[in-house]
Motif scaffolding. Structure first.
Motif, PDB file in Angstrom:
ATOM      1  N   GLY A  11      18.365  -0.969   1.075  1.00 35.87           N
ATOM      2  CA  GLY A  11      18.750  -1.935   0.017  1.00 35.87           C
ATOM      3  C   GLY A  11      18.276  -3.170  -0.026  1.00 35.87           C
ATOM      4  O   GLY A  11      18.423  -3.985  -0.733  1.00 35.87           O
ATOM      5  N   GLN A  12      17.594  -3.618   1.284  1.00 30.10           N
ATOM      6  CA  GLN A  12      17.358  -5.320   1.406  1.00 30.10           C
ATOM      7  C   GLN A  12      16.299  -5.367   0.671  1.00 30.10           C
ATOM      8  O   GLN A  12      15.647  -4.788   0.205  1.00 30.10           O
ATOM      9  N   ASN A  13      16.120  -6.953   0.628  1.00 30.82           N
ATOM     10  CA  ASN A  13      15.023  -7.539  -0.159  1.00 30.82           C
ATOM     11  C   ASN A  13      13.914  -7.951   0.782  1.00 30.82           C
ATOM     12  O   ASN A  13      14.339  -9.048   1.484  1.00 30.82           O
ATOM     13  N   VAL A  14      12.665  -7.295   0.963  1.00 28.39           N
ATOM     14  CA  VAL A  14      11.616  -7.802   1.857  1.00 28.39           C
ATOM     15  C   VAL A  14      10.614  -8.280   1.331  1.00 28.39           C
ATOM     16  O   VAL A  14       9.830  -7.896   0.268  1.00 28.39           O
ATOM     17  N   PHE A  15       9.936  -9.345   1.815  1.00 29.45           N
ATOM     18  CA  PHE A  15       8.669 -10.002   1.451  1.00 29.45           C
ATOM     19  C   PHE A  15       7.606  -9.728   2.702  1.00 29.45           C
ATOM     20  O   PHE A  15       7.957 -10.215   3.763  1.00 29.45           O
ATOM     21  N   ILE A  16       6.588  -9.260   2.250  1.00 32.60           N
ATOM     22  CA  ILE A  16       5.590  -8.897   3.274  1.00 32.60           C
ATOM     23  C   ILE A  16       4.291  -9.800   2.892  1.00 32.60           C
ATOM     24  O   ILE A  16       3.675  -9.460   1.742  1.00 32.60           O
ATOM     25  N   SER A  17       4.162 -10.810   3.795  1.00 32.78           N
ATOM     26  CA  SER A  17       2.945 -11.664   3.590  1.00 32.78           C
ATOM     27  C   SER A  17       1.494 -10.953   4.404  1.00 32.78           C
ATOM     28  O   SER A  17       1.748 -10.515   5.638  1.00 32.78           O
ATOM     29  N   GLY A  18       0.689 -10.424   3.385  1.00 34.26           N
ATOM     30  CA  GLY A  18      -0.405  -9.577   3.955  1.00 34.26           C
ATOM     31  C   GLY A  18      -0.113  -7.950   3.773  1.00 34.26           C
ATOM     32  O   GLY A  18      -0.089  -7.278   4.855  1.00 34.26           O
ATOM     33  N   GLY A  19       0.070  -7.658   2.543  1.00 31.17           N
ATOM     34  CA  GLY A  19       0.389  -6.363   2.224  1.00 31.17           C
ATOM     35  C   GLY A  19      -0.693  -5.218   2.739  1.00 31.17           C
ATOM     36  O   GLY A  19      -0.610  -4.144   2.822  1.00 31.17           O
ATOM     37  N   SER A  20      -2.093  -5.967   2.579  1.00 29.56           N
ATOM     38  CA  SER A  20      -3.157  -4.941   2.853  1.00 29.56           C
ATOM     39  C   SER A  20      -3.516  -4.982   4.442  1.00 29.56           C
ATOM     40  O   SER A  20      -4.509  -4.531   4.625  1.00 29.56           O
ATOM     41  N   THR A  21      -3.052  -6.023   5.096  1.00 27.68           N
ATOM     42  CA  THR A  21      -3.379  -5.731   6.654  1.00 27.68           C
ATOM     43  C   THR A  21      -2.839  -4.469   6.755  1.00 27.68           C
ATOM     44  O   THR A  21      -2.062  -3.573   6.399  1.00 27.68           O
ATOM     45  N   ALA A  22      -3.345  -3.735   8.093  1.00 26.61           N
ATOM     46  CA  ALA A  22      -2.990  -2.437   8.439  1.00 26.61           C
ATOM     47  C   ALA A  22      -1.447  -2.505   8.886  1.00 26.61           C
ATOM     48  O   ALA A  22      -0.803  -1.546   8.571  1.00 26.61           O
ATOM     49  N   VAL A  23      -1.071  -3.486   9.506  1.00 23.89           N
ATOM     50  CA  VAL A  23       0.300  -3.624   9.772  1.00 23.89           C
ATOM     51  C   VAL A  23       1.202  -3.522   8.452  1.00 23.89           C
ATOM     52  O   VAL A  23       2.167  -3.104   8.293  1.00 23.89           O
ATOM     53  N   GLY A  24       0.568  -4.393   7.577  1.00 24.11           N
ATOM     54  CA  GLY A  24       1.389  -4.688   6.156  1.00 24.11           C
ATOM     55  C   GLY A  24       1.542  -3.097   5.237  1.00 24.11           C
ATOM     56  O   GLY A  24       2.485  -3.008   4.819  1.00 24.11           O
ATOM     57  N   LEU A  25       0.255  -2.580   5.304  1.00 26.98           N
ATOM     58  CA  LEU A  25       0.301  -1.281   4.548  1.00 26.98           C
ATOM     59  C   LEU A  25       1.499  -0.123   5.364  1.00 26.98           C
ATOM     60  O   LEU A  25       2.054   0.572   4.515  1.00 26.98           O
ATOM     61  N   ALA A  26       1.651  -0.309   6.532  1.00 22.90           N
ATOM     62  CA  ALA A  26       2.767   0.537   7.120  1.00 22.90           C
ATOM     63  C   ALA A  26       3.991  -0.028   6.900  1.00 22.90           C
ATOM     64  O   ALA A  26       5.098   0.755   6.397  1.00 22.90           O
ATOM     65  N   ALA A  27       4.176  -1.500   6.932  1.00 25.29           N
ATOM     66  CA  ALA A  27       5.374  -1.959   6.688  1.00 25.29           C
ATOM     67  C   ALA A  27       6.076  -1.706   5.088  1.00 25.29           C
ATOM     68  O   ALA A  27       7.116  -1.466   5.020  1.00 25.29           O
ATOM     69  N   ILE A  28       5.098  -1.708   4.442  1.00 22.82           N
ATOM     70  CA  ILE A  28       5.388  -1.617   3.028  1.00 22.82           C
ATOM     71  C   ILE A  28       6.086  -0.321   2.870  1.00 22.82           C
ATOM     72  O   ILE A  28       7.266   0.160   2.067  1.00 22.82           O
ATOM     73  N   GLN A  29       5.312   0.693   3.332  1.00 19.31           N
ATOM     74  CA  GLN A  29       6.054   2.223   3.236  1.00 19.31           C
ATOM     75  C   GLN A  29       7.126   2.539   4.182  1.00 19.31           C
ATOM     76  O   GLN A  29       8.116   3.206   3.670  1.00 19.31           O
ATOM     77  N   PHE A  30       7.349   1.868   5.274  1.00 18.15           N
ATOM     78  CA  PHE A  30       8.788   1.914   5.971  1.00 18.15           C
ATOM     79  C   PHE A  30       9.842   1.300   5.077  1.00 18.15           C
ATOM     80  O   PHE A  30      11.053   1.900   5.295  1.00 18.15           O
ATOM     81  N   ALA A  31       9.401   0.193   4.627  1.00 21.33           N
ATOM     82  CA  ALA A  31      10.551  -0.535   3.863  1.00 21.33           C
ATOM     83  C   ALA A  31      10.923   0.165   2.522  1.00 21.33           C
ATOM     84  O   ALA A  31      12.316   0.598   2.494  1.00 21.33           O
ATOM     85  N   LYS A  32       9.911   0.762   1.917  1.00 20.60           N
ATOM     86  CA  LYS A  32      10.243   1.361   0.772  1.00 20.60           C
ATOM     87  C   LYS A  32      11.104   2.867   1.055  1.00 20.60           C
ATOM     88  O   LYS A  32      11.981   3.302   0.461  1.00 20.60           O
ATOM     89  N   ALA A  33      10.629   3.433   2.413  1.00 17.96           N
ATOM     90  CA  ALA A  33      11.093   4.669   2.791  1.00 17.96           C
ATOM     91  C   ALA A  33      12.800   4.890   2.991  1.00 17.96           C
ATOM     92  O   ALA A  33      13.378   5.698   2.839  1.00 17.96           O
ATOM     93  N   ILE A  34      13.241   3.540   3.293  1.00 13.57           N
ATOM     94  CA  ILE A  34      14.728   3.270   3.442  1.00 13.57           C
ATOM     95  C   ILE A  34      15.306   2.747   2.348  1.00 13.57           C
ATOM     96  O   ILE A  34      16.345   2.164   2.345  1.00 13.57           O
ATOM     97  N   GLY A  35      14.505   2.581   1.092  1.00  6.30           N
ATOM     98  CA  GLY A  35      15.146   1.955   0.056  1.00  6.30           C
ATOM     99  C   GLY A  35      15.350   0.511  -0.256  1.00  6.30           C
ATOM    100  O   GLY A  35      16.367   0.115  -0.705  1.00  6.30           O
ATOM    101  N   CYS A  36      14.216  -0.192   0.231  1.00  6.49           N
ATOM    102  CA  CYS A  36      14.370  -1.688   0.218  1.00  6.49           C
ATOM    103  C   CYS A  36      13.512  -2.206  -0.995  1.00  6.49           C
ATOM    104  O   CYS A  36      12.617  -1.179  -1.570  1.00  6.49           O
ATOM    105  N   LYS A  37      13.714  -3.196  -1.401  1.00  6.41           N
ATOM    106  CA  LYS A  37      12.869  -3.849  -2.679  1.00  6.41           C
ATOM    107  C   LYS A  37      11.704  -4.822  -1.778  1.00  6.41           C
ATOM    108  O   LYS A  37      11.953  -5.378  -0.804  1.00  6.41           O
ATOM    109  N   VAL A  38      10.605  -4.406  -2.298  1.00  3.41           N
ATOM    110  CA  VAL A  38       9.305  -4.814  -1.292  1.00  3.41           C
ATOM    111  C   VAL A  38       8.407  -5.911  -2.237  1.00  3.41           C
ATOM    112  O   VAL A  38       7.918  -5.404  -3.323  1.00  3.41           O
ATOM    113  N   THR A  39       8.380  -7.232  -2.043  1.00  2.10           N
ATOM    114  CA  THR A  39       7.269  -7.977  -2.641  1.00  2.10           C
ATOM    115  C   THR A  39       6.041  -8.108  -1.505  1.00  2.10           C
ATOM    116  O   THR A  39       6.396  -8.347  -0.453  1.00  2.10           O
TER     117      THR A  39
END
Ligand SMILES: NC(=O)c1ccc[n+]([C@@H]2O[C@H](COP(=O)([O-])OP(=O)(O)OC[C@H]3O[C@@H](n4cnc5c(N)ncnc54)[C@H](OP(=O)(O)O)[C@@H]3O)[C@@H](O)[C@H]2O)c1
Length: 357
Positions: free
Chosen positions: A162-190
């Motif tokens: 449920g937390q609010n996460v900002f990922i600078s660099g959503g399309s880096t390989a690290v960012g692509l994984a981070a988006i999916q992990f944060a969404k997997a546990i129900g966070c809001k992702v920018t």
């Protein structure tokens, strides 16, 4: 060697791309047809016949920076692999197991092992069994970036549902994984990304998108702050404008964390290395002084706990690995040249076994 396959004898020599000196990949890696195959396993290690390997920016950064004396070369380049266990000195893995994982940097230097070889000796704690529906060329690139995203978000960031996460660099390989992990546990992702990546990043789960090519994102965040403020800002690029942190009180919650993969030294120029070194060690004081927010610049090493979490996300279909491109084993220099453009979206993969999918 304990627990080896008798039907497929292990050769003494192998083909490998070995780092032999400091320089660019074109200058400093060599294709050897008679590199040694590891002949002895320590307790807790396995020998993997590599099917595919994947490249990471740290490969060319360290190649360009460290002299042989510190790097302990020669060793095969790269760290991430997918392959099949052909000998095991560990009770968790048997001959024939299909695995993926990482020869972490310290082990690479100490043990002179690496991914761009036909065989690699690797700690059983650095690998996991490959889920059946993930192909070797997809699995090869998972470990380093996904473990980094997981260590950042869950260990250093203590990310909660449920937390609010900002990922600078959503399309880096690290960012692509981070988006999916944060969404997997129900966070809001920018996320930030360049315009053409918006659709792909939203498909992965990004709720909000900011085009970083259209001016500083911190200006837009100050003008239009998120409500509630971000709990975590994750810089997955490593070289973003430090103002994203120094101005973050406007958009990062008071008990929030600014995570960064850190500006890793690049290039072989001595001045550049020196500048990077001072930037890394002194940034917290001279750029971040007076910023009332937690800053965590981290580098990842082996984490069996986070690798297990990554496998769980894969099995639950909450994480899909992204492949940018696949090169053959004789195209390694071309593959590095592509990675070094910093425009890849997903992993740059090398087929070590030409027949693998
Ligand atoms: N600390 C650690 O342990 C650790 C571990 C792994 C990686 N890293 C570091 O993490 C960084 C990312 O690695 P990676 O393998 O994930 O990189 P990567 O996939 O090679 O990054 C390429 C992507 O970055 C995007 N990009 C480039 N500049 C950007 C910017 N200013 N803002 C937003 N996006 C930008 C590009 O998108 P566009 O083409 O659309 O611009 C491209 O899609 C590297 O510096 C790497 O060394 C650190």
């Amino acid at each position: 060697m304990s627990n080896t396959s008798s039907s497929n004898p292990i050769p003494d020599k192998q083909k490998a791309w070995r780092a032999v000196k400091r320089g660019t990949p074109a200058e400093a890696i060599r294709f050897d047809k008679d590199a040694p195959v590891p002949s002895k396993l320590k307790q807790g290690e396995v020998l993997v016949k590599v099917q595919a390997a994947a490249l990471n920016p740290v490969d060319y950064k360290l190649l360009g920076m460290l002299p042989n004396l510190i790097a302990n070369r020669p060793y095969p380049m790269a760290n991430d692999i997918a392959g099949v266990v052909v000998a095991s000195a560990d009770s968790k893995f048997a001959v024939g197991d299909e695995v993926f994982g990482t020869v972490w940097l310290q082990a690479q230097r100490k043990e002179q092992q690496g991914a761009l070889a036909e065989y690699v000796r690797i700690a059983a704690t650095s690998i996991a069994k490959r889920p059946k529906d993930i192909k070797p060329t997809e699995a090869a690139g998972i470990s380093m970036v996904a473990v980094t995203a997981s260590v950042g978000l869950f260990q250093h960031g203590n990310l909660q549902p449920g937390q609010n996460v900002f990922i600078s660099g959503g399309s880096t390989a690290v960012g692509l994984a981070a988006i999916q992990f944060a969404k997997a546990i129900g966070c809001k992702v920018t996320v930030t990304g360049s315009g053409p990546k918006e659709e792909m990043l939203r498909t992965l789960g990004a709720d909000e998108f900011m085009d970083y090519t259209k001016g500083p994102v911190y200006d837009r965040l100050i003008e239009n702050p998120p409500s509630p403020k971000f709990d975590i800002i994750f810089d997955t690029v490593g070289s973003v404008d430090p103002k994203l942190f120094s101005l973050s009180e406007a958009y990062l919650a008071p008990d929030g964390t600014f995570l960064s993969v850190g500006p890793q030294p690049e290039g072989s120029g001595k001045l550049g290395q020196l500048a990077n070194f001072f930037w890394t060690v002194s940034r917290p004081t001279w750029v971040c002084g007076g910023v009332n927010r937690k800053l965590c610049i981290f580098s990842t090493s082996e984490s069996p706990e986070e690798l297990a979490r990554v496998v769980k996300f894969l099995e639950e279909k909450k994480f899909k690995p992204a492949v940018d491109s696949v090169y053959s084993f004789d195209q390694v220099v071309e593959a590095y040249n592509h990675l070094m453009t910093k425009r890849a979206t997903g992993k740059v993969v090398i087929k070590v076994d030409p027949d693998v999918q």
